[in-house]
Design an enzyme around this catalytic site. Structure first.
Site, PDB file in Angstrom:
ATOM      1  CG  ASP A 298      40.119   1.039  75.003  1.00 25.07           C
ATOM      2  OD1 ASP A 298      39.337   1.834  75.534  1.00 25.07           O
ATOM      3  OD2 ASP A 298      39.898  -0.187  74.904  1.00 25.07           O
TER       4      ASP A 298
ATOM      5  CG  ASP B  13      40.344   6.228  74.449  1.00 23.28           C
ATOM      6  OD1 ASP B  13      39.555   7.151  74.721  1.00 23.28           O
ATOM      7  OD2 ASP B  13      39.979   5.056  74.279  1.00 23.28           O
TER       8      ASP B  13
ATOM      9  CD  GLU C 191      37.332  10.098  74.095  1.00 24.72           C
ATOM     10  OE1 GLU C 191      36.449   9.741  74.877  1.00 24.72           O
ATOM     11  OE2 GLU C 191      37.756   9.409  73.152  1.00 24.72           O
TER      12      GLU C 191
END
Length: 195
Positions: free
Chosen positions: A138, A4, A65
């Protein structure tokens, strides 16, 4: 490996795919960089940590991501820069990289592409049978990315194979058309050149 990306907090995770949809969490962490540091130094910190993870865990694939849309342009820029650094580190190690949008990840782990962070964290905790919820968000997001990719990988592989087969069929068809065109034009040229 699920990542992430972010400049302030970059979530890192490694999971192992087991039989069926079973996945096992192996490691998770968050790399933090101070906002007052220069951009180059922050990216270097993230790169160093990610490279250490890649060299330690030797992942087969990395799921990052994808920045799809974001209200804050500077946050989106930082996320994209961190993602680029990570993709580059993977490319240097010949590790496949796949990008997934937040809605794809949410849909994969919760069944709802608009799920909130709390719902994603709850489902990640259940899916991985963790004793406690991963924090901060996260870390949970990095795990969710890894889960998403494990579950979507067979479909991605089938789509890539189908696209390769379609490209090969197109190439053969174009070659056939070209050969037929040459064959049709050859007698016409011969008849014009006859006495």
């Amino acid at each position: 490996m699920g990542v992430d990306p972010g400049l302030t907090r970059c979530g890192l995770s490694v999971i192992q795919s087991a039989q069926g949809r079973r996945v096992i969490a192996l490691d998770v962490d968050v790399v933090r960089t101070p906002a007052e540091e220069p951009l180059g130094q922050r990216l270097l910190t993230i790169s160093t940590a990610v490279e250490h993870w890649m060299d330690t865990h030797l992942p087969d694939v990395i799921a990052i991501e994808r920045v799809f849309s974001h209200q804050n342009a500077s946050t989106a820029m930082g996320t994209a820069q961190a993602g680029g650094v990570i993709a580059l580190a993977a490319a240097r190690r010949d590790i496949d990289v796949h990008f997934h949008t937040p809605s794809e990840v949410k849909a994969a782990v919760t069944g709802n592409g608009r799920a909130g962070k709390a719902q994603v964290t709850e489902m990640v905790t259940r899916i991985l049978a963790l004793q406690q919820k991963p924090t901060p968000a996260d870390a949970a997001d990095a795990l969710a990315l890894a889960i998403c990719h494990c579950w979507r990988a067979p479909m991605i592989a089938r789509m890539a194979a189908a696209e390769a087969m379609a490209a090969e069929q197109r190439r053969k068809y174009q070659a056939t058309l070209k050969a037929q065109s040459k064959a049709k034009s050859a007698p016409a040229r011969m008849s014009r050149s006859a006495p």
